[in-house]
Scaffold this motif. Structure first.
Motif, PDB file in Angstrom:
ATOM      1  N   ASP A 109      -6.711   0.557  12.529  1.00 40.29           N
ATOM      2  CA  ASP A 109      -6.467  -0.782  11.978  1.00 40.29           C
ATOM      3  C   ASP A 109      -7.139  -1.771  12.932  1.00 40.29           C
ATOM      4  O   ASP A 109      -6.523  -2.308  13.846  1.00 40.29           O
ATOM      5  CB  ASP A 109      -4.954  -1.029  11.882  1.00 40.29           C
ATOM      6  N   SER A 156      -1.831  -1.824   2.746  1.00 41.66           N
ATOM      7  CA  SER A 156      -1.394  -1.421   4.090  1.00 41.66           C
ATOM      8  C   SER A 156       0.127  -1.544   4.068  1.00 41.66           C
ATOM      9  O   SER A 156       0.697  -2.048   3.096  1.00 41.66           O
ATOM     10  CB  SER A 156      -2.020  -2.326   5.157  1.00 41.66           C
ATOM     11  N   ASN A 216     -11.162  -5.473   9.908  1.00 43.27           N
ATOM     12  CA  ASN A 216     -10.746  -4.505   8.886  1.00 43.27           C
ATOM     13  C   ASN A 216     -11.924  -3.679   8.335  1.00 43.27           C
ATOM     14  O   ASN A 216     -12.109  -3.579   7.115  1.00 43.27           O
ATOM     15  CB  ASN A 216     -10.041  -5.252   7.735  1.00 43.27           C
ATOM     16  N   THR A 236     -10.680   0.613   5.498  1.00 41.36           N
ATOM     17  CA  THR A 236      -9.474   0.418   4.681  1.00 41.36           C
ATOM     18  C   THR A 236      -9.035   1.767   4.124  1.00 41.36           C
ATOM     19  O   THR A 236      -9.782   2.755   4.157  1.00 41.36           O
ATOM     20  CB  THR A 236      -9.748  -0.537   3.501  1.00 41.36           C
TER      21      THR A 236
END
Length: 365
Positions: free
Chosen positions: A269, A76, A273, A276
């Motif tokens: 987001d 990220s 989580n 991804t």
């Protein structure tokens, strides 16, 4: 095939919006990420050189090449994983028996070669090279290096984990993972790939991918949790990151991925989580199989590809299963709670509906 003028106008409008989004959002994200990568790598290189001074077997492989750092993966905008390639796997055989999906073990090819291994003290009585033992030693060395290096005031070990994780300037989290590169080998659990009747990828690319091989990572995996398997701590996690990236050359595949990553970081987001960037990349690879021709990945088709991937993501979230691209019996949603996946599916549906029904959607995304 002739298209109605209003359809062409809508397509043209969407393409304009997407190009504008790429300039204003995607490139901004890329630029900020590149700046963060440089900042993070400067610190990590110093720490790894300190580790190498203490223990020469852990040689730093983090080097910049053509503007990229080999072994670095952006998880990220504030989270990164760096793979540290270790030397000399030679006296071990790669064993992939499917008992731990997505994992494999390294076993001495001959018990008499134990003393010949560079990693002799990490070999178990059964002859397996223990991923956990190597990681534990590396973790100790990194902790000492953090205390000694010139950046000691801005880099800290994250202690409540079995992984080697650093917090840098209280902004970034970096995981450093010891690894072996397995070139010219292809795992048995991925032997079905590619599926015979598919026309993508091209045969030359298939040969290239299988020659490149994959990595074995010393990291914790949710796959191992709760498994009554004596090898679980000794097992290595298979990673296909490099060859997955190779498969995305051609057309606007990489551009499509960049747009989806930006959408994910800005709108998906979520707590826990559940989604991804790796899930996104996996579904993009499946989309490449459904749309094998490069012509389907030209600029004019990007919006359709993005919609297709988002709809597939909704389906996976609702089924609570996202199969790994190379190892389909490995579920990438394992460890995620049903509630987080259900909530995520609603968020993705709202995003997808906005893109499908509003030709100016990218103005506000």
């Amino acid at each position: 095939m002739l298209l109605p003028s209003d359809m062409l106008a809508t397509q043209s409008k969407m393409l304009y919006q997407l190009n504008k989004y790429c300039v204003e959002r995607v490139e901004t994200r890329k630029s900020a990420t590149a700046k963060a990568v440089r900042e993070v790598c400067k610190v990590v290189q110093t720490v790894l050189h300190e580790v190498e001074a203490q223990e020469p077997r852990f040689i730093s492989s983090l080097a910049e090449c053509n503007g990229r750092y080999e072994g670095l993966e952006v998880v990220s905008p504030t989270e990164f994983e760096i793979v540290l390639y270790l030397n000399q796997m030679g006296v071990f055989n790669f064993v992939d028996d499917g008992s731990l999906p997505g994992c494999a073990v390294l076993k001495l090819s001959d018990g008499r070669k134990r003393s010949m291994s560079l990693w002799v003290e990490f070999i178990t009585a059964s002859g397996y090279l223990s991923a956990r033992k190597i990681r534990s030693r590396f973790q100790t060395l990194v902790a000492q290096a953090c205390d000694k290096c010139v950046y000691r005031d801005s880099v800290k070990m994250i202690s409540d984990t079995g992984e080697v994780k650093l917090r840098i300037r209280d902004r970034y989290v970096v995981q450093i993972t010891p690894s072996f590169k397995c070139a010219g080998v292809w795992p048995r659990s991925a032997a079905h790939w590619p599926v015979a009747q598919l026309t993508w990828p091209h045969p030359n690319l298939i040969v290239q991918v299988k020659t490149e091989g994959f990595d074995l990572l010393s990291k914790d995996s949710v796959i191992m949790h709760g498994k009554q398997n004596s090898m679980e701590g000794d097992a290595w996690v298979m990673s296909f990151t490099d060859v997955e990236n190779q498969l995305l050359y051609g057309g606007c595949r990489k551009r499509c991925l960049s747009v989806l990553k930006t959408l994910r970081d800005r709108h998906l987001d979520l707590p826990g989580n559940p989604i991804t960037n790796y899930h996104i990349k996996t579904l993009l690879l499946y989309e490449c199989e459904k749309h094998p021709r490069d012509a389907e990945w030209e600029e004019t088709g990007i919006a359709d590809r993005i919609n297709g991937i988002l709809l597939q993501l909704i389906s996976c979230l609702q089924c609570r299963r996202c199969p790994h691209y190379f190892i389909p019996h490995l579920d990438l949603f394992k460890g995620k709670t049903p509630a987080s996946l259900e909530s995520a599916s609603k968020h993705v549906w709202r995003l997808s509906r906005e893109i499908l029904t509003n030709s100016r959607a990218f103005d506000k995304l």
